[in-house]
Scaffold this motif. Sequence first.
Motif, PDB file in Angstrom:
ATOM      1  N   ARG A 174       0.838  -1.207   0.000  1.00 24.90           N
ATOM      2  CA  ARG A 174       0.000   0.000   0.000  1.00 24.90           C
ATOM      3  C   ARG A 174       0.871   1.254   0.000  1.00 24.90           C
ATOM      4  NH1 ARG A 174      -2.727  -3.169   3.949  1.00 24.90           N
ATOM      5  NH2 ARG A 174      -4.615  -4.134   3.070  1.00 24.90           N
ATOM      6  N   GLU A 175       1.946   1.226   0.800  1.00 26.27           N
ATOM      7  CA  GLU A 175       2.845   2.379   0.850  1.00 26.27           C
ATOM      8  C   GLU A 175       3.529   2.608  -0.496  1.00 26.27           C
ATOM      9  OE1 GLU A 175       5.401   1.296   4.042  1.00 26.27           O
ATOM     10  OE2 GLU A 175       3.963   1.841   5.617  1.00 26.27           O
ATOM     11  N   LEU A 176       3.731   1.539  -1.263  1.00 28.69           N
ATOM     12  CA  LEU A 176       4.336   1.668  -2.583  1.00 28.69           C
ATOM     13  C   LEU A 176       3.389   2.302  -3.592  1.00 28.69           C
ATOM     14  CD1 LEU A 176       6.138  -1.791  -2.829  1.00 28.69           C
ATOM     15  CD2 LEU A 176       7.268   0.439  -2.976  1.00 28.69           C
ATOM     16  N   GLY A 177       2.097   2.278  -3.292  1.00 24.07           N
ATOM     17  CA  GLY A 177       1.131   2.903  -4.183  1.00 24.07           C
ATOM     18  C   GLY A 177       0.142   1.965  -4.830  1.00 24.07           C
ATOM     19  N   CYS A 178       0.102   0.694  -4.433  1.00 25.42           N
ATOM     20  CA  CYS A 178      -0.877  -0.234  -5.009  1.00 25.42           C
ATOM     21  C   CYS A 178      -2.289   0.273  -4.747  1.00 25.42           C
ATOM     22  CB  CYS A 178      -0.718  -1.630  -4.415  1.00 25.42           C
ATOM     23  SG  CYS A 178       0.727  -2.530  -4.981  1.00 25.42           S
ATOM     24  N   ASP A 179      -3.123   0.244  -5.767  1.00 25.39           N
ATOM     25  CA  ASP A 179      -4.506   0.676  -5.626  1.00 25.39           C
ATOM     26  C   ASP A 179      -5.337  -0.363  -4.882  1.00 25.39           C
ATOM     27  OD1 ASP A 179      -4.612   3.213  -7.453  1.00 25.39           O
ATOM     28  OD2 ASP A 179      -3.521   1.714  -8.599  1.00 25.39           O
ATOM     29  N   THR A 180      -5.004  -1.632  -5.104  1.00 21.92           N
ATOM     30  CA  THR A 180      -5.654  -2.749  -4.405  1.00 21.92           C
ATOM     31  C   THR A 180      -4.565  -3.721  -3.982  1.00 21.92           C
ATOM     32  OG1 THR A 180      -7.648  -2.555  -5.767  1.00 21.92           O
ATOM     33  CG2 THR A 180      -7.324  -4.638  -4.596  1.00 21.92           C
ATOM     34  N   VAL A 181      -4.666  -4.241  -2.766  1.00 28.01           N
ATOM     35  CA  VAL A 181      -3.688  -5.206  -2.257  1.00 28.01           C
ATOM     36  C   VAL A 181      -4.407  -6.498  -1.892  1.00 28.01           C
ATOM     37  CG1 VAL A 181      -1.977  -5.707  -0.479  1.00 28.01           C
ATOM     38  CG2 VAL A 181      -2.172  -3.385  -1.396  1.00 28.01           C
ATOM     39  N   VAL A 182      -3.840  -7.619  -2.337  1.00 26.16           N
ATOM     40  CA  VAL A 182      -4.411  -8.936  -2.071  1.00 26.16           C
ATOM     41  C   VAL A 182      -3.417  -9.733  -1.233  1.00 26.16           C
ATOM     42  CG1 VAL A 182      -5.513 -10.960  -3.080  1.00 26.16           C
ATOM     43  CG2 VAL A 182      -5.386  -8.826  -4.393  1.00 26.16           C
ATOM     44  N   ASP A 183      -3.849 -10.185  -0.067  1.00 25.81           N
ATOM     45  CA  ASP A 183      -3.021 -11.066   0.757  1.00 25.81           C
ATOM     46  C   ASP A 183      -3.351 -12.501   0.366  1.00 25.81           C
ATOM     47  OD1 ASP A 183      -1.708 -12.570   2.657  1.00 25.81           O
ATOM     48  OD2 ASP A 183      -2.412 -11.403   4.376  1.00 25.81           O
ATOM     49  N   ARG A 184      -2.446 -13.141  -0.354  1.00 31.38           N
ATOM     50  CA  ARG A 184      -2.724 -14.493  -0.857  1.00 31.38           C
ATOM     51  C   ARG A 184      -2.933 -15.501   0.269  1.00 31.38           C
ATOM     52  NH1 ARG A 184       2.049 -17.141  -0.174  1.00 31.38           N
ATOM     53  NH2 ARG A 184       3.965 -15.886  -0.167  1.00 31.38           N
ATOM     54  N   ARG A 185      -2.486 -15.168   1.465  1.00 30.14           N
ATOM     55  CA  ARG A 185      -2.661 -16.086   2.593  1.00 30.14           C
ATOM     56  C   ARG A 185      -4.064 -16.012   3.180  1.00 30.14           C
ATOM     57  NH1 ARG A 185       2.981 -14.866   5.942  1.00 30.14           N
ATOM     58  NH2 ARG A 185       4.429 -15.580   4.303  1.00 30.14           N
ATOM     59  N   ALA A 186      -4.738 -14.886   2.940  1.00 28.31           N
ATOM     60  CA  ALA A 186      -6.057 -14.691   3.546  1.00 28.31           C
ATOM     61  C   ALA A 186      -7.161 -14.477   2.527  1.00 28.31           C
ATOM     62  CB  ALA A 186      -6.005 -13.489   4.503  1.00 28.31           C
ATOM     63  N   ASP A 187      -6.820 -14.086   1.306  1.00 31.99           N
ATOM     64  CA  ASP A 187      -7.832 -13.722   0.314  1.00 31.99           C
ATOM     65  C   ASP A 187      -7.833 -14.684  -0.869  1.00 31.99           C
ATOM     66  OD1 ASP A 187      -8.321 -11.372   1.830  1.00 31.99           O
ATOM     67  OD2 ASP A 187      -6.684 -10.338   0.782  1.00 31.99           O
ATOM     68  N   ASP A 188      -8.929 -14.705  -1.575  1.00 34.35           N
ATOM     69  CA  ASP A 188      -9.029 -15.409  -2.848  1.00 34.35           C
ATOM     70  C   ASP A 188      -8.522 -14.441  -3.913  1.00 34.35           C
ATOM     71  OD1 ASP A 188      -9.947 -16.322  -5.386  1.00 34.35           O
ATOM     72  OD2 ASP A 188     -11.546 -17.474  -4.428  1.00 34.35           O
ATOM     73  N   VAL A 189      -7.326 -14.689  -4.419  1.00 32.00           N
ATOM     74  CA  VAL A 189      -6.680 -13.748  -5.332  1.00 32.00           C
ATOM     75  C   VAL A 189      -7.545 -13.472  -6.557  1.00 32.00           C
ATOM     76  CG1 VAL A 189      -4.692 -13.365  -6.836  1.00 32.00           C
ATOM     77  CG2 VAL A 189      -4.362 -14.371  -4.561  1.00 32.00           C
ATOM     78  N   VAL A 190      -8.042 -14.517  -7.183  1.00 32.07           N
ATOM     79  CA  VAL A 190      -8.826 -14.356  -8.408  1.00 32.07           C
ATOM     80  C   VAL A 190     -10.101 -13.557  -8.125  1.00 32.07           C
ATOM     81  CG1 VAL A 190     -10.054 -15.559 -10.252  1.00 32.07           C
ATOM     82  CG2 VAL A 190      -7.879 -16.470  -9.388  1.00 32.07           C
TER      83      VAL A 190
END
Length: 337
Positions: A174-190
Amino acid sequence: MQAWRVHRHGEPSEVMRLDEVEPPVPGERQVLLRVLAANVNFPDALLCRGQYQVRPPLPFTPGVEVCAEAADGRRVIATPSLPAGGFAEYVLADADAVLPAPEALDDAAAAALHIGYQTGWFALHRRARLQAGETLLVHAAAGGVGSAAVQLGKAAGARVIGVVGGADKARTARELGCDTVVDRRADDVVAVVKDATGGRGADVVYDPVGGAAYTQSTKAIAFEGRIVVVGFASGEVPAPALNHALVKNYTIAGLHWGLYRSHDPAAVLACHEELTKLATRGAIAPLVSARVPFRAAADAVQRVADGTTTGRLVVVPEAPVVPEKSEAPDAPEGAER
């Protein structure tokens, strides 16, 4: 001089040894450089393991990316000529491949600019033809290679979705500037990618991971999307189902940046000039998470091999220990003063 050398293949922390060696002697069209900072890359770990596409003769010094000082005082960045790599006091580099270090970056950041950002730039602009307004999906977005792609994507006007593993890395993305961040350990990436793009999917995927990340990419890619494969940090090389690419109309592209140095060196120089401009205006800045003292280089390479780092670890020289000055002893009685 001191240099970290690998005498047998294995895990970096086990096979890297600090040796006293003679400084390397430049060959034809080579220059000798004094190392100011050496960036740690995943290929350094692969070199230690004997798993990289280049296998220098034993013993060798890993370290494929440095900021250094030339004999004429110029501050430069270079990819050292193996087997005399960058985790040493002095290195050799091909004279025609030495590039000026951007003034906007300090030694550690400059050392981390060359390979990761050149790889990202060629992948996004030459292989994927990323356009402003498109959606870019970056795997391992908080890592050294991924963080560069995130910044380059934002600089190009793309919407960036970053995939990471863990809450700390999500914060970094997020600090790098990603508009959306997905945690592959907790979220369904697709599912997250589809939701963030209104069901369309990502126009471009930047994949330095392989394995399950590649499979997720094929499910989250948009119509006429482009998946750029730049590495296999997961250790698993995927076998793409080409019938799936045909059915969904997406492109699978490979990127081996090193080939441009031999096939199109002018493009490498042009890319460096563009990266320097981006660094000067603050659009990109290598994420240096730690400046590691020279004595801890083997541990730093192991940490990158284990995938526990964010951003870049950069090995820097240690200041010499200067003995404290002691007061002169009192002269013996009767002596001249």
